[in-house]
Design a protein around this motif. Structure first.
Motif, PDB file in Angstrom:
ATOM      1  N   ILE A  24       0.841  -1.201   0.000  1.00 49.82           N
ATOM      2  CA  ILE A  24       0.000   0.000   0.000  1.00 49.82           C
ATOM      3  C   ILE A  24       0.870   1.243   0.000  1.00 49.82           C
ATOM      4  CG2 ILE A  24      -1.690   1.315   1.343  1.00 49.82           C
ATOM      5  CD1 ILE A  24      -2.796  -1.182  -0.052  1.00 49.82           C
ATOM      6  N   LEU A  25       1.897   1.237   0.833  1.00 48.38           N
ATOM      7  CA  LEU A  25       2.789   2.389   0.938  1.00 48.38           C
ATOM      8  C   LEU A  25       3.472   2.672  -0.401  1.00 48.38           C
ATOM      9  CD1 LEU A  25       4.241   4.560   2.535  1.00 48.38           C
ATOM     10  CD2 LEU A  25       5.820   2.802   3.374  1.00 48.38           C
ATOM     11  N   ARG A  26       3.989   1.638  -1.043  1.00 47.15           N
ATOM     12  CA  ARG A  26       4.653   1.837  -2.340  1.00 47.15           C
ATOM     13  C   ARG A  26       3.688   2.415  -3.370  1.00 47.15           C
ATOM     14  NH1 ARG A  26       7.141  -3.213  -0.991  1.00 47.15           N
ATOM     15  NH2 ARG A  26       5.615  -4.340  -2.254  1.00 47.15           N
ATOM     16  N   GLY A  44       1.997   9.828  -5.689  1.00 45.41           N
ATOM     17  CA  GLY A  44       2.263  11.197  -5.256  1.00 45.41           C
ATOM     18  C   GLY A  44       1.820  11.529  -3.854  1.00 45.41           C
ATOM     19  N   PHE A  45       1.417  10.530  -3.067  1.00 46.30           N
ATOM     20  CA  PHE A  45       1.003  10.782  -1.683  1.00 46.30           C
ATOM     21  C   PHE A  45       2.219  11.229  -0.872  1.00 46.30           C
ATOM     22  CE2 PHE A  45       0.080   9.286   2.676  1.00 46.30           C
ATOM     23  CZ  PHE A  45      -1.141   9.911   2.888  1.00 46.30           C
ATOM     24  N   ARG A  53      13.902  -1.861   4.937  1.00 44.27           N
ATOM     25  CA  ARG A  53      12.965  -2.047   3.827  1.00 44.27           C
ATOM     26  C   ARG A  53      11.787  -1.089   3.944  1.00 44.27           C
ATOM     27  NH1 ARG A  53       9.409  -7.440   2.241  1.00 44.27           N
ATOM     28  NH2 ARG A  53       8.537  -6.580   0.323  1.00 44.27           N
ATOM     29  N   GLY A  54      11.252  -0.948   5.152  1.00 46.87           N
ATOM     30  CA  GLY A  54      10.133  -0.036   5.357  1.00 46.87           C
ATOM     31  C   GLY A  54      10.482   1.399   4.997  1.00 46.87           C
ATOM     32  N   LEU A  55      11.648   1.844   5.418  1.00 47.75           N
ATOM     33  CA  LEU A  55      12.088   3.206   5.106  1.00 47.75           C
ATOM     34  C   LEU A  55      12.368   3.364   3.620  1.00 47.75           C
ATOM     35  CD1 LEU A  55      14.408   3.712   8.198  1.00 47.75           C
ATOM     36  CD2 LEU A  55      12.168   4.753   7.844  1.00 47.75           C
ATOM     37  N   ASP A  56      12.972   2.342   3.023  1.00 52.18           N
ATOM     38  CA  ASP A  56      13.254   2.402   1.593  1.00 52.18           C
ATOM     39  C   ASP A  56      11.975   2.421   0.761  1.00 52.18           C
ATOM     40  OD1 ASP A  56      15.976   2.503   1.913  1.00 52.18           O
ATOM     41  OD2 ASP A  56      16.308   0.364   1.528  1.00 52.18           O
ATOM     42  N   ASP A  57      10.917   1.807   1.272  1.00 51.55           N
ATOM     43  CA  ASP A  57       9.655   1.758   0.534  1.00 51.55           C
ATOM     44  C   ASP A  57       8.822   3.022   0.714  1.00 51.55           C
ATOM     45  OD1 ASP A  57      10.128  -0.656  -0.629  1.00 51.55           O
ATOM     46  OD2 ASP A  57       8.964  -1.837   0.802  1.00 51.55           O
ATOM     47  N   GLY A  58       9.320   3.974   1.507  1.00 52.01           N
ATOM     48  CA  GLY A  58       8.624   5.264   1.590  1.00 52.01           C
ATOM     49  C   GLY A  58       8.165   5.685   2.953  1.00 52.01           C
ATOM     50  N   ALA A  59       8.416   4.881   4.008  1.00 51.76           N
ATOM     51  CA  ALA A  59       8.029   5.293   5.352  1.00 51.76           C
ATOM     52  C   ALA A  59       8.937   6.421   5.852  1.00 51.76           C
ATOM     53  CB  ALA A  59       8.095   4.113   6.317  1.00 51.76           C
TER      54      ALA A  59
END
Length: 227
Positions: free
Chosen positions: A63-65, A71-72, A90-96
């Motif tokens: 969902i995050l990706r 553009g969120f 991984r979480g940070l790399d995926d946009g967190a």
């Protein structure tokens, strides 16, 4: 009012987070699935997301990706029982924007949310203004002409809505739907009462009127106030 989307499939924890964040002055949108989270984040104004990873259907990271690709830009704080360094990376790399391991202290979660909301994120308006009226969104403070104005939660939500639609006419039905979540189910008298309460707190005989009545339609908060 700052709106936080909380995504957690454990009902007890979801309810607990909702109560705590509401008590802290936030508006909470609680959901239990990734699909519901994606829908709300894609169709509504959301200021921050608290996101579990292990969800039914699409995972939190999927969902995050997808949201970031669309553009969120609001901050996302991951809550997860996965505590390995690789999982956090991984979480940070995926946009967190942040990653908090379960179990956690609620006060720490609050602090991390405040920290993210206070960041100068491109595209997010942290300070809303009209003439000499100013709202600082992260701290929920309002002032006019440099003088602090104390508002109730409903008054704050209504004023934030009007400021985000500055120089636009919004109908009573739109206000009922977007501020109270009552599409067609609330009398417009409730909106009028809250508008009048706001006017009493924001306006004085020596100050121009900011909130204008548009007869037969609704209201408008104008950058160039009427005398």
């Amino acid at each position: 009012m700052t709106r936080i989307l909380v995504v957690e499939d454990h009902k007890k924890l979801l309810n607990s987070l909702g109560r705590g964040l509401t008590s802290a002055g936030y508006e909470v949108i609680p959901v239990e699935t990734g699909e519901a989270a994606f829908y709300h984040a894609s169709t509504e104004p959301i200021d921050a997301v608290v996101l579990d990873i292990m969800l039914p259907g699409r995972s939190g990271l999927e969902i995050l990706r997808d949201l970031r690709r669309n553009g969120f830009s609001a901050p996302v704080v991951i809550l997860s029982a996965r505590d390995a360094v690789a999982d956090r990376i991984r979480g940070l790399d995926d946009g967190a924007d942040d990653y908090l391991v379960k179990p956690f202290a609620f006060e720490e979660l609050l602090a991390r949310i405040r920290s993210q909301l206070n960041r100068n994120i491109p595209g997010r308006r942290m300070i809303l203004k009209a003439a000499d009226l100013e709202m600082h969104v992260p701290t929920h403070t309002v002032s006019r002409g440099g003088v602090a104005v104390e508002l109730s939660k409903q008054e704050y939500r209504l004023l934030e809505y009007l400021l985000r639609h500055k120089n636009e006419t919004v109908s009573r039905n739109e206000i009922a739907r977007d501020v109270w979540g009552e599409p067609g189910g609330m009398t417009t008298n409730v909106v009028d009462v809250c508008i009048n309460a706001l006017r009493k707190k924001l306006e004085r005989p020596d100050l121009p009127k900011l909130i204008q009545t548009v007869r037969g339609i609704g209201y408008a908060l104008m950058e160039e106030p009427a005398n």
